[in-house]
Design a protein around this motif. Structure first.
Motif, PDB file in Angstrom:
ATOM      1  N   UNK A  37      20.424  31.184 -49.101  1.00 45.22           N
ATOM      2  CA  UNK A  37      19.383  30.835 -48.121  1.00 45.22           C
ATOM      3  C   UNK A  37      18.782  32.050 -47.430  1.00 45.22           C
ATOM      4  N   UNK A  38      19.289  33.250 -47.722  1.00 46.83           N
ATOM      5  CA  UNK A  38      18.807  34.458 -47.067  1.00 46.83           C
ATOM      6  C   UNK A  38      17.488  34.929 -47.678  1.00 46.83           C
ATOM      7  N   UNK A  39      16.550  35.307 -46.824  1.00 51.06           N
ATOM      8  CA  UNK A  39      15.270  35.824 -47.316  1.00 51.06           C
ATOM      9  C   UNK A  39      15.465  37.080 -48.153  1.00 51.06           C
ATOM     10  N   UNK A  40      16.481  37.870 -47.825  1.00 50.90           N
ATOM     11  CA  UNK A  40      16.744  39.096 -48.578  1.00 50.90           C
ATOM     12  C   UNK A  40      17.041  38.821 -50.044  1.00 50.90           C
ATOM     13  N   UNK A  41      17.415  37.604 -50.361  1.00 47.42           N
ATOM     14  CA  UNK A  41      17.793  37.286 -51.744  1.00 47.42           C
ATOM     15  C   UNK A  41      16.588  37.234 -52.678  1.00 47.42           C
ATOM     16  N   UNK A  42      15.403  37.050 -52.147  1.00 48.33           N
ATOM     17  CA  UNK A  42      14.240  36.820 -52.999  1.00 48.33           C
ATOM     18  C   UNK A  42      13.982  37.967 -53.971  1.00 48.33           C
ATOM     19  N   UNK A  43      14.015  39.188 -53.465  1.00 47.41           N
ATOM     20  CA  UNK A  43      13.772  40.334 -54.344  1.00 47.41           C
ATOM     21  C   UNK A  43      14.905  40.506 -55.350  1.00 47.41           C
ATOM     22  N   UNK A  44      16.114  40.148 -54.941  1.00 45.08           N
ATOM     23  CA  UNK A  44      17.243  40.231 -55.869  1.00 45.08           C
ATOM     24  C   UNK A  44      17.093  39.219 -57.007  1.00 45.08           C
ATOM     25  N   UNK A  45      16.679  38.015 -56.672  1.00 46.28           N
ATOM     26  CA  UNK A  45      16.478  36.986 -57.700  1.00 46.28           C
ATOM     27  C   UNK A  45      15.403  37.438 -58.686  1.00 46.28           C
ATOM     28  N   UNK A  53      12.976  52.021 -67.777  1.00 45.17           N
ATOM     29  CA  UNK A  53      13.574  53.279 -68.219  1.00 45.17           C
ATOM     30  C   UNK A  53      14.888  53.033 -68.955  1.00 45.17           C
ATOM     31  N   UNK A  54      15.666  52.054 -68.490  1.00 49.05           N
ATOM     32  CA  UNK A  54      16.925  51.727 -69.172  1.00 49.05           C
ATOM     33  C   UNK A  54      16.655  51.191 -70.568  1.00 49.05           C
ATOM     34  N   UNK A  55      15.592  50.428 -70.714  1.00 48.64           N
ATOM     35  CA  UNK A  55      15.219  49.927 -72.051  1.00 48.64           C
ATOM     36  C   UNK A  55      14.816  51.079 -72.960  1.00 48.64           C
ATOM     37  N   UNK A  56      14.023  51.987 -72.431  1.00 47.61           N
ATOM     38  CA  UNK A  56      13.592  53.120 -73.251  1.00 47.61           C
ATOM     39  C   UNK A  56      14.790  53.973 -73.673  1.00 47.61           C
ATOM     40  N   UNK A  57      15.780  54.056 -72.809  1.00 51.82           N
ATOM     41  CA  UNK A  57      16.965  54.856 -73.121  1.00 51.82           C
ATOM     42  C   UNK A  57      17.894  54.162 -74.105  1.00 51.82           C
ATOM     43  N   UNK A  58      17.679  52.860 -74.319  1.00 49.02           N
ATOM     44  CA  UNK A  58      18.549  52.100 -75.209  1.00 49.02           C
ATOM     45  C   UNK A  58      19.930  51.868 -74.621  1.00 49.02           C
ATOM     46  N   UNK A  59      19.992  51.698 -73.304  1.00 52.73           N
ATOM     47  CA  UNK A  59      21.284  51.499 -72.640  1.00 52.73           C
ATOM     48  C   UNK A  59      21.979  50.249 -73.161  1.00 52.73           C
ATOM     49  N   UNK A  60      23.291  50.348 -73.302  1.00 58.04           N
ATOM     50  CA  UNK A  60      24.074  49.212 -73.782  1.00 58.04           C
ATOM     51  C   UNK A  60      24.459  48.269 -72.651  1.00 58.04           C
ATOM     52  N   UNK A  61      24.314  48.720 -71.391  1.00 61.79           N
ATOM     53  CA  UNK A  61      24.619  47.872 -70.240  1.00 61.79           C
ATOM     54  C   UNK A  61      23.796  48.323 -69.046  1.00 61.79           C
ATOM     55  N   UNK A  62      23.189  47.354 -68.366  1.00 61.34           N
ATOM     56  CA  UNK A  62      22.533  47.611 -67.092  1.00 61.34           C
ATOM     57  C   UNK A  62      23.222  46.744 -66.046  1.00 61.34           C
ATOM     58  N   UNK A  63      23.943  47.378 -65.134  1.00 64.23           N
ATOM     59  CA  UNK A  63      24.580  46.671 -64.027  1.00 64.23           C
ATOM     60  C   UNK A  63      23.682  46.803 -62.800  1.00 64.23           C
ATOM     61  N   UNK A  64      23.636  45.752 -61.998  1.00 65.30           N
ATOM     62  CA  UNK A  64      22.720  45.727 -60.855  1.00 65.30           C
ATOM     63  C   UNK A  64      23.422  45.162 -59.629  1.00 65.30           C
ATOM     64  N   UNK A  65      23.286  45.862 -58.500  1.00 66.57           N
ATOM     65  CA  UNK A  65      23.889  45.382 -57.259  1.00 66.57           C
ATOM     66  C   UNK A  65      22.962  44.374 -56.593  1.00 66.57           C
ATOM     67  N   UNK A  66      23.296  43.114 -56.738  1.00 65.21           N
ATOM     68  CA  UNK A  66      22.501  42.013 -56.213  1.00 65.21           C
ATOM     69  C   UNK A  66      23.134  41.498 -54.919  1.00 65.21           C
ATOM     70  N   UNK A  67      22.913  40.238 -54.595  1.00 70.12           N
ATOM     71  CA  UNK A  67      23.429  39.637 -53.364  1.00 70.12           C
ATOM     72  C   UNK A  67      24.217  38.379 -53.707  1.00 70.12           C
ATOM     73  N   UNK A  68      25.198  38.084 -52.896  1.00 67.87           N
ATOM     74  CA  UNK A  68      26.093  36.956 -53.135  1.00 67.87           C
ATOM     75  C   UNK A  68      25.312  35.661 -53.372  1.00 67.87           C
ATOM     76  N   UNK A  69      25.668  34.985 -54.474  1.00 71.20           N
ATOM     77  CA  UNK A  69      25.039  33.704 -54.844  1.00 71.20           C
ATOM     78  C   UNK A  69      23.516  33.794 -54.772  1.00 71.20           C
ATOM     79  N   UNK A  70      22.988  34.842 -55.371  1.00 66.24           N
ATOM     80  CA  UNK A  70      21.549  35.112 -55.276  1.00 66.24           C
ATOM     81  C   UNK A  70      20.703  33.906 -55.644  1.00 66.24           C
ATOM     82  N   UNK A  71      21.117  33.181 -56.674  1.00 69.58           N
ATOM     83  CA  UNK A  71      20.293  32.082 -57.181  1.00 69.58           C
ATOM     84  C   UNK A  71      20.245  30.873 -56.260  1.00 69.58           C
ATOM     85  N   UNK A  72      21.092  30.835 -55.239  1.00 74.47           N
ATOM     86  CA  UNK A  72      21.057  29.721 -54.289  1.00 74.47           C
ATOM     87  C   UNK A  72      21.200  30.188 -52.836  1.00 74.47           C
TER      88      UNK A  72
END
Length: 283
Positions: free
Chosen positions: A111-119, A90-109
């Motif tokens: 060890x928390x299982x909760x990080x998987x969906x964030x990654x 939907x953000x793409x269709x709207x042509x948004x200039x910025x999409x900010x997303x609340x992820x999790x600390x150091x998502x890319x590394x």
């Protein structure tokens, strides 16, 4: 126009309130499943639009005309990715200039299982071609409210975090950071956001003891035992396993960061453990 999704939630409402201190209400859109829950925002001039993460049509309408979008991650663990993908589309269709997303600390590394969906969400946003900012939030101090109150009553903090340090901050601190990023001229793509200071669960127990005047200690148990204890007191699935996994991840450093990016972004130290304990015990 700035759209905040999940704007009826605790974090979303704080973000909207923060935006209203900086920009005219007419420039803010609160996207929520149930508009009745944010009638107070509509009364202040905020545009309230119905939106459901599971309903692409509603999201297209809610994000129409959006220049910047804050996607607050869904609380539907295990179903987050398809919901988030609907918002990204939907953000793409709207042509948004910025999409900010609340992820999790150091998502890319993390060890928390909760990080998987964030990654997976971060990857999808990166592949979308949208300019983006990942707000990799650490743990909320509010996550410890029940542990603090329970410790004062029972004299014990139970967990499986070992000596892992937790750089937690208040929800209001993370909301202030989101506002700063949404209003920045040239935001970074990634922010590792965590509290100004860190603590172990043993230190949390000591602080509760100091302020309550009662003996409180931390008892470290195996991850499976902690999950079982949470289930035994009625914590619904899948949270016992996820929370115990998060404790185990804490022992591996998953919730620690000392870069102070959050403090710099909001221009002040984040709420301290002592302040958080005092607030809970005063209730």
């Amino acid at each position: 126009m700035i759209v905040v999704t999940g704007a009826s939630g605790a974090l979303g409402q704080l973000v909207v309130q923060g935006l209203l201190e900086k920009v005219p209400a007419g420039q803010v859109i609160a996207a929520v499943r149930d508009p009745a829950k944010v009638a107070h925002l509509a009364a202040r001039g905020v545009q309230v639009r119905q939106a459901d993460y599971n309903d692409p049509t509603s999201l297209n309408a809610a994000l129409a005309g959006a220049e910047k979008v804050l996607l607050i991650s869904s609380d539907a663990v295990g179903q987050r990715l398809p919901q988030h993908l609907n918002v990204v589309a939907a953000a793409r269709r709207a042509g948004a200039s910025l999409l900010a997303y609340t992820s999790i600390l150091h998502a890319d590394r993390s060890p928390l299982a909760m990080a998987q969906e964030h990654v997976a969400t971060e990857t999808a946003i990166g592949d979308s071609g949208l300019a983006h900012a990942f707000l990799r939030n650490g743990w909320y101090l509010e996550n410890f409210d029940s542990r603090i109150s329970g410790a004062a009553e029972r004299g014990e903090v139970l967990g499986s975090a070992g000596e892992g340090r937790i750089a937690a901050a208040a929800r209001a601190d993370y909301a202030a950071a989101a506002v700063a990023v949404l209003l920045a001229d040239a935001p970074q793509q990634v922010y590792e956001l965590a509290g100004s200071s860190a603590f172990t669960l043993a230190q949390l127990a000591s602080e509760v003891a100091r302020q309550s005047g009662r003996p409180v200690s931390y008892r470290n148990v195996a991850q499976a035992e902690y999950a079982g204890a949470l289930a035994a007191v009625g914590v619904p699935a899948p949270w016992p396993e996820l929370l115990a996994d998060s404790d185990a991840g804490t022992a591996l450093g998953g919730l620690f960061d000392d870069g102070k990016a959050l403090e710099r972004l909001i221009g002040r130290p984040t709420r301290s453990l002592a302040q958080a304990v005092a607030m809970v015990l005063a209730r």
